[in-house]
Design a protein around this motif. Structure first.
Motif, PDB file in Angstrom:
ATOM      1  N   ALA A 120      38.104  40.738 105.359  1.00  0.00           N
ATOM      2  CA  ALA A 120      37.163  41.647 106.018  1.00  0.00           C
ATOM      3  C   ALA A 120      37.681  43.071 105.940  1.00  0.00           C
ATOM      4  O   ALA A 120      38.754  43.388 106.423  1.00  0.00           O
ATOM      5  N   LEU A 121      36.907  43.948 105.302  1.00  0.00           N
ATOM      6  CA  LEU A 121      37.184  45.372 105.197  1.00  0.00           C
ATOM      7  C   LEU A 121      38.523  45.660 104.541  1.00  0.00           C
ATOM      8  O   LEU A 121      39.152  46.666 104.762  1.00  0.00           O
ATOM      9  N   GLY A 122      39.009  44.714 103.751  1.00  0.00           N
ATOM     10  CA  GLY A 122      40.236  44.949 103.007  1.00  0.00           C
ATOM     11  C   GLY A 122      41.488  44.769 103.822  1.00  0.00           C
ATOM     12  O   GLY A 122      42.571  45.132 103.390  1.00  0.00           O
ATOM     13  N   ASN A 123      41.419  44.230 105.006  1.00  0.00           N
ATOM     14  CA  ASN A 123      42.600  44.053 105.848  1.00  0.00           C
ATOM     15  C   ASN A 123      43.176  42.665 105.601  1.00  0.00           C
ATOM     16  O   ASN A 123      42.475  41.671 105.723  1.00  0.00           O
ATOM     17  N   PRO A 124      44.470  42.556 105.273  1.00  0.00           N
ATOM     18  CA  PRO A 124      45.033  41.239 104.983  1.00  0.00           C
ATOM     19  C   PRO A 124      44.860  40.278 106.128  1.00  0.00           C
ATOM     20  O   PRO A 124      44.720  39.086 105.925  1.00  0.00           O
ATOM     21  N   GLY A 125      44.887  40.765 107.356  1.00  0.00           N
ATOM     22  CA  GLY A 125      44.745  39.874 108.500  1.00  0.00           C
ATOM     23  C   GLY A 125      43.322  39.529 108.827  1.00  0.00           C
ATOM     24  O   GLY A 125      43.063  38.781 109.769  1.00  0.00           O
ATOM     25  N   ALA A 148      42.888  45.479  95.260  1.00  0.00           N
ATOM     26  CA  ALA A 148      43.715  46.088  94.213  1.00  0.00           C
ATOM     27  C   ALA A 148      45.138  46.305  94.713  1.00  0.00           C
ATOM     28  O   ALA A 148      46.110  46.129  93.964  1.00  0.00           O
ATOM     29  N   ALA A 149      45.267  46.654  95.991  1.00  0.00           N
ATOM     30  CA  ALA A 149      46.596  46.936  96.539  1.00  0.00           C
ATOM     31  C   ALA A 149      47.465  45.685  96.598  1.00  0.00           C
ATOM     32  O   ALA A 149      48.695  45.767  96.473  1.00  0.00           O
ATOM     33  N   ILE A 150      46.865  44.519  96.804  1.00  0.00           N
ATOM     34  CA  ILE A 150      47.652  43.287  96.888  1.00  0.00           C
ATOM     35  C   ILE A 150      47.773  42.603  95.536  1.00  0.00           C
ATOM     36  O   ILE A 150      48.265  41.482  95.450  1.00  0.00           O
ATOM     37  N   GLY A 151      47.314  43.268  94.467  1.00  0.00           N
ATOM     38  CA  GLY A 151      47.528  42.756  93.124  1.00  0.00           C
ATOM     39  C   GLY A 151      46.472  41.826  92.602  1.00  0.00           C
ATOM     40  O   GLY A 151      46.654  41.195  91.555  1.00  0.00           O
ATOM     41  N   GLN A 152      45.339  41.709  93.280  1.00  0.00           N
ATOM     42  CA  GLN A 152      44.262  40.836  92.807  1.00  0.00           C
ATOM     43  C   GLN A 152      43.453  41.578  91.743  1.00  0.00           C
ATOM     44  O   GLN A 152      42.895  42.640  92.009  1.00  0.00           O
ATOM     45  N   ALA A 153      43.424  41.039  90.524  1.00  0.00           N
ATOM     46  CA  ALA A 153      42.718  41.713  89.430  1.00  0.00           C
ATOM     47  C   ALA A 153      41.239  41.850  89.764  1.00  0.00           C
ATOM     48  O   ALA A 153      40.577  40.891  90.162  1.00  0.00           O
ATOM     49  N   ASP A 175      37.190  42.601  89.065  1.00  0.00           N
ATOM     50  CA  ASP A 175      36.180  42.389  88.041  1.00  0.00           C
ATOM     51  C   ASP A 175      35.726  43.737  87.490  1.00  0.00           C
ATOM     52  O   ASP A 175      35.842  44.772  88.164  1.00  0.00           O
ATOM     53  N   PRO A 176      35.172  43.755  86.279  1.00  0.00           N
ATOM     54  CA  PRO A 176      34.671  45.026  85.732  1.00  0.00           C
ATOM     55  C   PRO A 176      33.652  45.703  86.654  1.00  0.00           C
ATOM     56  O   PRO A 176      33.677  46.920  86.814  1.00  0.00           O
ATOM     57  N   SER A 177      32.753  44.917  87.268  1.00  0.00           N
ATOM     58  CA  SER A 177      31.751  45.521  88.152  1.00  0.00           C
ATOM     59  C   SER A 177      32.408  46.181  89.350  1.00  0.00           C
ATOM     60  O   SER A 177      31.977  47.245  89.809  1.00  0.00           O
ATOM     61  N   ASP A 178      33.480  45.567  89.907  1.00  0.00           N
ATOM     62  CA  ASP A 178      34.193  46.178  91.029  1.00  0.00           C
ATOM     63  C   ASP A 178      34.851  47.482  90.609  1.00  0.00           C
ATOM     64  O   ASP A 178      34.845  48.479  91.348  1.00  0.00           O
ATOM     65  N   LEU A 179      35.445  47.484  89.426  1.00  0.00           N
ATOM     66  CA  LEU A 179      36.085  48.700  88.938  1.00  0.00           C
ATOM     67  C   LEU A 179      35.071  49.817  88.731  1.00  0.00           C
ATOM     68  O   LEU A 179      35.340  50.982  89.052  1.00  0.00           O
ATOM     69  N   VAL A 180      33.901  49.478  88.203  1.00  0.00           N
ATOM     70  CA  VAL A 180      32.860  50.490  87.980  1.00  0.00           C
ATOM     71  C   VAL A 180      32.394  51.073  89.320  1.00  0.00           C
ATOM     72  O   VAL A 180      32.221  52.292  89.452  1.00  0.00           O
ATOM     73  N   GLU A 181      32.185  50.216  90.340  1.00  0.00           N
ATOM     74  CA  GLU A 181      31.770  50.712  91.658  1.00  0.00           C
ATOM     75  C   GLU A 181      32.842  51.607  92.271  1.00  0.00           C
ATOM     76  O   GLU A 181      32.530  52.649  92.851  1.00  0.00           O
ATOM     77  N   ALA A 182      34.101  51.201  92.161  1.00  0.00           N
ATOM     78  CA  ALA A 182      35.183  52.020  92.710  1.00  0.00           C
ATOM     79  C   ALA A 182      35.246  53.374  92.015  1.00  0.00           C
ATOM     80  O   ALA A 182      35.404  54.418  92.659  1.00  0.00           O
ATOM     81  N   ALA A 183      35.100  53.364  90.702  1.00  0.00           N
ATOM     82  CA  ALA A 183      35.163  54.622  89.952  1.00  0.00           C
ATOM     83  C   ALA A 183      33.998  55.539  90.318  1.00  0.00           C
ATOM     84  O   ALA A 183      34.180  56.748  90.517  1.00  0.00           O
ATOM     85  N   SER A 184      32.788  54.991  90.397  1.00  0.00           N
ATOM     86  CA  SER A 184      31.624  55.833  90.724  1.00  0.00           C
ATOM     87  C   SER A 184      31.742  56.413  92.130  1.00  0.00           C
ATOM     88  O   SER A 184      31.357  57.557  92.375  1.00  0.00           O
ATOM     89  N   THR A 185      32.300  55.645  93.077  1.00  0.00           N
ATOM     90  CA  THR A 185      32.459  56.140  94.444  1.00  0.00           C
ATOM     91  C   THR A 185      33.486  57.257  94.500  1.00  0.00           C
ATOM     92  O   THR A 185      33.256  58.302  95.135  1.00  0.00           O
ATOM     93  N   LEU A 186      34.625  57.068  93.855  1.00  0.00           N
ATOM     94  CA  LEU A 186      35.658  58.101  93.860  1.00  0.00           C
ATOM     95  C   LEU A 186      35.221  59.333  93.078  1.00  0.00           C
ATOM     96  O   LEU A 186      35.628  60.460  93.402  1.00  0.00           O
ATOM     97  N   LYS A 187      34.380  59.142  92.064  1.00  0.00           N
ATOM     98  CA  LYS A 187      33.789  60.299  91.372  1.00  0.00           C
ATOM     99  C   LYS A 187      32.916  61.103  92.323  1.00  0.00           C
ATOM    100  O   LYS A 187      32.963  62.343  92.358  1.00  0.00           O
ATOM    101  N   LEU A 247      42.242  44.616  82.719  1.00  0.00           N
ATOM    102  CA  LEU A 247      41.739  44.691  84.091  1.00  0.00           C
ATOM    103  C   LEU A 247      42.889  44.854  85.090  1.00  0.00           C
ATOM    104  O   LEU A 247      42.764  45.590  86.078  1.00  0.00           O
ATOM    105  N   GLN A 248      44.010  44.160  84.856  1.00  0.00           N
ATOM    106  CA  GLN A 248      45.156  44.297  85.746  1.00  0.00           C
ATOM    107  C   GLN A 248      45.746  45.709  85.677  1.00  0.00           C
ATOM    108  O   GLN A 248      46.178  46.261  86.692  1.00  0.00           O
ATOM    109  N   ARG A 249      45.732  46.278  84.469  1.00  0.00           N
ATOM    110  CA  ARG A 249      46.238  47.653  84.326  1.00  0.00           C
ATOM    111  C   ARG A 249      45.375  48.635  85.113  1.00  0.00           C
ATOM    112  O   ARG A 249      45.882  49.503  85.836  1.00  0.00           O
ATOM    113  N   LEU A 250      44.071  48.524  84.989  1.00  0.00           N
ATOM    114  CA  LEU A 250      43.174  49.407  85.734  1.00  0.00           C
ATOM    115  C   LEU A 250      43.280  49.169  87.234  1.00  0.00           C
ATOM    116  O   LEU A 250      43.270  50.113  88.031  1.00  0.00           O
ATOM    117  N   THR A 251      43.397  47.904  87.615  1.00  0.00           N
ATOM    118  CA  THR A 251      43.526  47.575  89.033  1.00  0.00           C
ATOM    119  C   THR A 251      44.783  48.194  89.618  1.00  0.00           C
ATOM    120  O   THR A 251      44.780  48.705  90.747  1.00  0.00           O
TER     121      THR A 251
END
Length: 818
Positions: free
Chosen positions: A11-16, A108-113, A115-127, A279-283
Motif C-alpha cells: 500500500a502506497l509503496g510502504n514495505p509495512g 523500484a527501491a526494493i529492487g523489484q524490476a 514493467d515497461p508500462s510502470d516505467l513509462v508512467e513514472a517517466a511521464s510523471t517525473l517529466k 528493465l532492471q537497469r532502468l528500475t
C-alpha cells in the motif's frame, strides 16, 4: 487506497503496508470534526477534488484542513493568489501524464524490476514535475512562493531519457535499449526465417507423399509442427508434441527442423534475459533516488491542488484572493466583513448576504422567522472562514475582509438521537458543553437556535448566560434565536448587535436578505391571518400581547421602511453617477472621433497640396529647360514665370502642415522636474525631467522616448507633487529662422545626433514641411545612426534618400509631421 496505490502489493509503496505520510495529516486540532461536518467543509473539498488532474492530487485535496494561525493561513492564500496570477497571465501548468507512482517508486527501491508500462508512467510523471519547475523558475520573481513549491522537484532527465530510448510507444522494450538485445533479436529473426523455410519444406514433402492431414503449419509448446495422419506416423522421423482429440492426427516436429527450432528457442531465452536486464537497469536508476522521486511527486500533487483551487475560483466567480494578493484582505484580528457573500454549495439564484462580526461588536444575534435564511447566513460565515484559512477561493466581493481564528466551533442543526436518548435540547447542550470547555480568546463560535427545544423562559435565561460567558472569554459569537430576551440583550450590551432576516408577509416567503443592526420582527399573527386563521382567534391572541409589543413591531417596521427608502435613494444616486460617467465617456469618445476626422481632413488637404506642388514644380522645370534652348517672347515668359511662382507660393503655403495655434499664455511660466507638460502637435503629455537649460529647451519624457523640447512649443504646464524645482524658471517665447538643410559631415555620431535633434525641433517650430540632412556617404555609420533616430522620432512622418542629382545616399530628406 485502491488502483494505482496497491499495484505492487504494498500500500502506497510502504514495505509495512501502511500509507506513507503526505505532509497534510488529518489531525483536526482546534477545528473539530463536528464543526467541519455541520459547516459542510468536506463537501467543498469534494468539489475541489473533482477539479484535480490525478489521484494523488485528489487525495491531498480531500485531506486539506484549515490553518489555525495567521501566518500559516497567509501562506496558504499566498500560494492560491499566485496561482491565480499565473492563470491570469495565461501561463498554464500541464499535468498531462501525471500518475500516482508512489508504489512504483517503492517497488523500484526494493529492487523489484518494473514493467515497461510502470516505467513509462513514472517517466511521464517525473517529466510533468520537471516541466512545472522549469515553468515556475522562469517567473519566480512574480510567484516566489509558488516557485518554492517546486524546489523539491529533482532532475530525473537521465531516467526519463533512458526510458524514452528503451521503451517504445506500445510499451515494449526497443531494440535500441542495448547492443546485445539488438544483436540477439537480429539473430533470432534470421533463425526464425530459416526455421520457417525448413518447416514449410517438410510440410510440402508430407503433402506430396500424401501423409499430411492438412496443408497447414502450426505450433505446439512453442515448436513448429505439421499435422500427420496417425496411420502414417512411422513414415516420417520426428518428435510428436500433440495428438488430436479423435486420435486421427498427430502433430509432429520433423527431425530436420528440431535443431533449428532449438536455436530459435535459445535465442528467445537470451532475448528475455536481456530484456529483464534492461528493465532492471532502468528500475535501478529510479530506485536509487527514491526519496527525491517521492518529493518530486508530492510537489506535483501540491501544484495540482493549487491548480484545482484556481479552476474552482473561476467556477464560483470568486473575487478572493485577488491574483497575486493575499495580504490586503486577510487579517489576524479586527472585524470579519463579508460583502455579497454566497454559500458555495447553494445552486440556482443565490441571494448574497453582507455580514460583519468582530471588531467593535464582539457578537451578532440574528433573529427572524423559520426558513428565513438565518442558518444559511450562519453557515456562510463559518464556511467561508474555514475556506479562507485553508487557502480556498471565496465567493464574495473583493471588498470583503476575513479574520483568521485560532479555533472555530459550531453548533448547528438538530442532532437528536433515539439510540442515545438525546432530544433536540440535549444534543444542543452536549455540543455547547464541549464548546465552553475549549473556548478561549480568538475563538469563533457559531450557535444555531440558541435556547431552543425547552421551556422558553428557561431556554432564554440559559441562552443569555451562555452568550455572556463566551463574551467574557473573548470569543467572537454569531447566534440565531427566536427569543425576544436575546434581542433585548443585543440592544443593551455594547458588545453585541442585532441582525435579522427579512420575510415577505404577502407572499409568505423569505427574502433571504440579512439586515445588520435591526432585530427580526415577529410575523406569527400576520402569517396566520394570511393563511386564513379565524379572525376571532387572531383577535383573542392579540389581546394577550402587551401594548409595548405592538409599539416595538410598528417601530421596527418604520425603521425598515426608512432603511429601504435610503437604500433606494443610494441606488438612484449610484445609477445617476453611472449615467453621468457613461455620458462623460461618450462625449470624450465623440470628441476623439471629431479630432480624428479633423486631422484626417487636414492630412488629405495637405497631401493633395503636396501633389499639386510637385506637379507645378515639374512644369516650371520643364519650362526653364525649354527656355534655355528656344527663342521665345521674353515678356510672355516672364509673365508665365511670375504666374507660376505665385502658384508655387500659394501651393507651398497649402502644403505646409497646419499647426494648431497656441492659446494665449502668460509671457512666463514655471517648469520644474516632474511637471506634466503638453507639447504642441504631440498627442500625449510628457514629464519634465529638467528645468529649462541655457539653450531654452526642456528635457521631456514621452513614454519610452526622451527628447528636448523648446519652451515656446509647450502649451500647458501642470504642476506635479513630485516637482522639485529649485525656484521659478522663466519660459521665454522666441523663434529663430531655420535653414532648409543641415550639414553634419565630419562630426562624431553623438554630436551629430544632438545637433540633429535641435535642428528638427527648430524646423518643426518654423513650419518647414521637409528638411535635408547632409551626412555624407563614407562608411555609412553616421547615416545609419541618424536614420535610426529618425525612425522613432515623434516629429518625423517619413524620410528617404535624396535624388541622385541631389546627393543620393549622402543626404536624407525628412518630411516633418503636420
Amino acid at each position: 487506497m485502491c488502483g494505482e496505490g496497491v499495484r505492487h502489493g504494498r500500500a502506497l509503496g510502504n514495505p509495512g503496508g501502511a500509507s506513507r505520510p503526505l505532509g497534510t495529516g488529518r489531525t483536526l486540532g482546534p477545528v473539530d470534526a463536528h464543526t467541519l461536518r455541520v459547516l459542510e467543509f468536506e463537501k467543498v473539498l469534494t468539489l475541489l477534488a473533482a477539479e484535480t488532474a490525478f489521484s494523488l492530487g485528489r487525495e491531498l485535496a480531500l485531506e486539506l484542513r484549515p490553518a489555525t494561525t495567521f501566518t500559516e493561513a497567509l501562506q496558504h492564500q499566498t500560494l492560491t493568489a499566485e496561482a491565480r496570477l499565473l492563470d491570469q497571465q495565461g501561463i498554464d501548468l500541464s499535468f498531462a501524464g501525471a500518475r500516482d507512482i508512489r508504489a512504483t517508486i517503492h517497488a523500484a527501491a526494493i529492487g523489484q524490476a518494473l514493467d515497461p508500462s510502470d516505467l513509462v508512467e513514472a517517466a511521464s510523471t517525473l517529466k510533468a514535475a520537471w516541466r512545472a519547475r522549469q515553468t515556475l523558475e522562469r517567473v519566480r520573481s512574480r510567484v516566489a512562493a509558488l516557485a518554492a513549491v517546486t524546489d523539491g522537484v529533482s532532475d530525473f532527465r537521465r531516467f526519463t531519457d533512458a526510458v524514452d530510448e528503451a521503451i517504445t510507444a506500445r510499451g515494449e522494450v526497443a531494440d535500441a535499449a542495448s547492443e546485445t538485445l539488438a544483436a540477439t533479436r537480429r539473430e533470432r529473426r534470421i533463425a526464425q526465417e530459416r526455421l520457417d523455410q525448413r518447416a514449410q519444406a517438410a510440410l510440402a514433402d508430407a503433402i506430396r507423399r500424401g501423409i499430411a492431414q492438412e496443408a497447414l503449419l502450426t505450433e505446439r509448446n512453442g515448436r513448429k509442427v505439421i499435422p500427420i495422419k496417425s496411420d502414417h506416423r512411422g513414415q516420417i522421423a520426428g518428435i510428436v508434441h500433440d495428438v488430436s482429440s479423435s486420435g486421427a492426427t498427430v502433430f509432429l516436429e520433423p527431425v530436420g527442423v528440431v535443431e533449428t527450432g532449438n536455436q530459435v528457442r535459445e535465442l528467445q531465452l537470451a532475448e528475455e534475459r536481456e530484456v529483464r536486464r534492461v528493465l532492471q537497469r532502468l528500475t535501478a536508476i529510479l530506485g536509487d533516488r527514491e526519496q527525491e522521486a517521492q518529493e518530486s511527486l508530492l510537489a506535483l500533487a501540491r501544484l495540482d491542488v493549487l491548480h484545482a483551487k484556481v479552476r474552482l475560483a473561476r467556477r464560483w466567480k470568486a473575487a478572493l484572493p485577488p491574483p497575486g494578493d493575499a495580504a490586503s484582505w486577510l487579517a489576524a484580528g479586527g472585524a470579519s466583513v463579508l460583502v455579497r457573500a454566497r454559500h458555495p454549495l447553494l445552486r440556482g439564484a443565490v441571494v448574497p448576504i453582507d455580514v460583519e462580526v468582530g471588531g467593535a461588536f464582539q457578537g451578532v444575534v440574528v433573529t427572524g422567522p423559520n426558513t428565513g435564511g438565518k442558518t444559511v447566513a450562519l453557515k456562510t460565515l463559518g464556511l467561508l472562514t474555514l475556506m479562507a484559512q485553508a487557502g480556498l477561493p471565496l465567493p464574495c466581493e473583493e471588498r470583503s475582509r476575513l479574520v483568521v481564528y485560532e479555533r472555530v466551533y459550531a453548533d448547528i442543526g438538530d442532532e437528536q438521537s433515539i439510540e442515545q436518548s438525546l432530544s433536540t435540547f440535549s444534543s444542543h447542550m452536549r455540543n455547547i458543553t464541549g464548546i465552553l470547555e475549549r473556548a478561549v480568546p480568538g475563538t469563533l463560535v457559531l450557535l444555531d437556535e440558541l435556547g431552543a427545544g425547552t421551556d422558553p423562559t428557561e431556554g432564554a435565561a440559559l441562552a443569555r448566560a451562555i452568550l455572556e460567558t463566551l463574551l467574557e472569554r473573548g470569543c467572537t459569537i454569531v447566534a440565531t434565536t427566536h427569543h425576544g430576551e436575546l434581542k433585548a440583550l443585543a440592544h443593551s450590551d455594547p458588545r453585541l448587535r442585532n441582525a435579522s432576516v427579512e420575510f415577505d408577509v404577502e407572499t409568505l416567503s423569505p427574502t433571504y436578505h440579512l439586515t445588520i443592526g435591526l432585530p427580526g420582527q415577529s410575523n406569527a399573527i400576520a402569517i396566520a391571518r394570511r393563511l386564513g386563521l379565524d379572525e376571532g382567534v387572531l383577535t383573542l391572541a392579540q389581546g394577550q400581547l402587551a401594548p409595548e409589543h405592538f409599539e416595538l413591531e410598528q417601530l421596527l417596521g418604520e425603521i425598515r421602511q426608512e432603511r429601504s427608502a435610503a437604500a433606494e435613494a443610494r441606488g438612484r444616486e449610484e445609477a445617476a453617477r453611472r449615467e453621468a460617467e457613461d455620458l462623460r465617456l461618450a462625449l470624450a469618445e465623440r470628441r476623439d472621433r471629431v479630432e480624428q476626422e479633423r486631422a484626417a481632413i487636414l492630412q488629405a488637404a495637405h497631401d493633395e497640396a503636396e501633389d499639386e506642388l510637385a506637379a507645378v514644380r515639374r512644369e516650371l522645370e520643364q519650362l526653364r529647360r525649354r527656355a534655355a534652348h528656344q527663342t521665345f517672347d521674353r515678356q510672355a515668359a516672364e509673365d508665365t514665370l511670375r504666374q507660376l511662382d505665385a502658384n508655387l507660393s500659394r501651393l507651398a503655403a497649402r502644403a505646409r502642415p497646419q499647426r494648431r495655434q497656441p492659446q494665449p499664455t502668460p509671457a512666463t511660466r514655471e517648469i520644474g522636474p516632474g511637471d506634466n507638460v503638453h507639447v504642441r502637435d504631440i498627442p500625449q503629455s510628457g514629464e519634465a525631467l529638467s528645468a529649462i537649460g541655457e539653450d531654452g529647451r526642456v528635457e521631456v519624457q514621452f513614454g519610452g522616448l526622451r527628447m528636448k523640447v523648446s519652451v515656446d512649443r509647450i502649451d500647458r504646464v501642470e504642476s506635479s507633487p513630485r516637482s522639485q524645482s529649485g525656484g521659478p524658471v522663466v519660459v521665454p517665447a522666441s523663434r529663430a529662422t531655420t535653414p532648409i538643410e543641415i550639414d553634419l559631415r565630419g562630426k562624431r555620431a553623438d554630436e551629430a545626433l544632438e545637433e540633429c535633434e535641435v535642428y528638427l525641433d527648430d524646423a518643426f517650430r518654423a513650419g518647414l514641411p521637409f528638411v535635408r540632412i547632409i551626412h555624407g556617404k563614407g562608411t555609412g555609420a553616421l547615416r545609419a545612426a541618424i536614420r535610426q533616430a529618425l525612425a522613432g522620432h515623434p516629429l518625423v512622418r517619413r524620410y528617404e534618400s535624396a535624388g541622385p542629382r541631389e546627393g543620393g545616399e549622402g543626404v536624407t530628406v525628412v518630411v516633418l509631421a503636420g
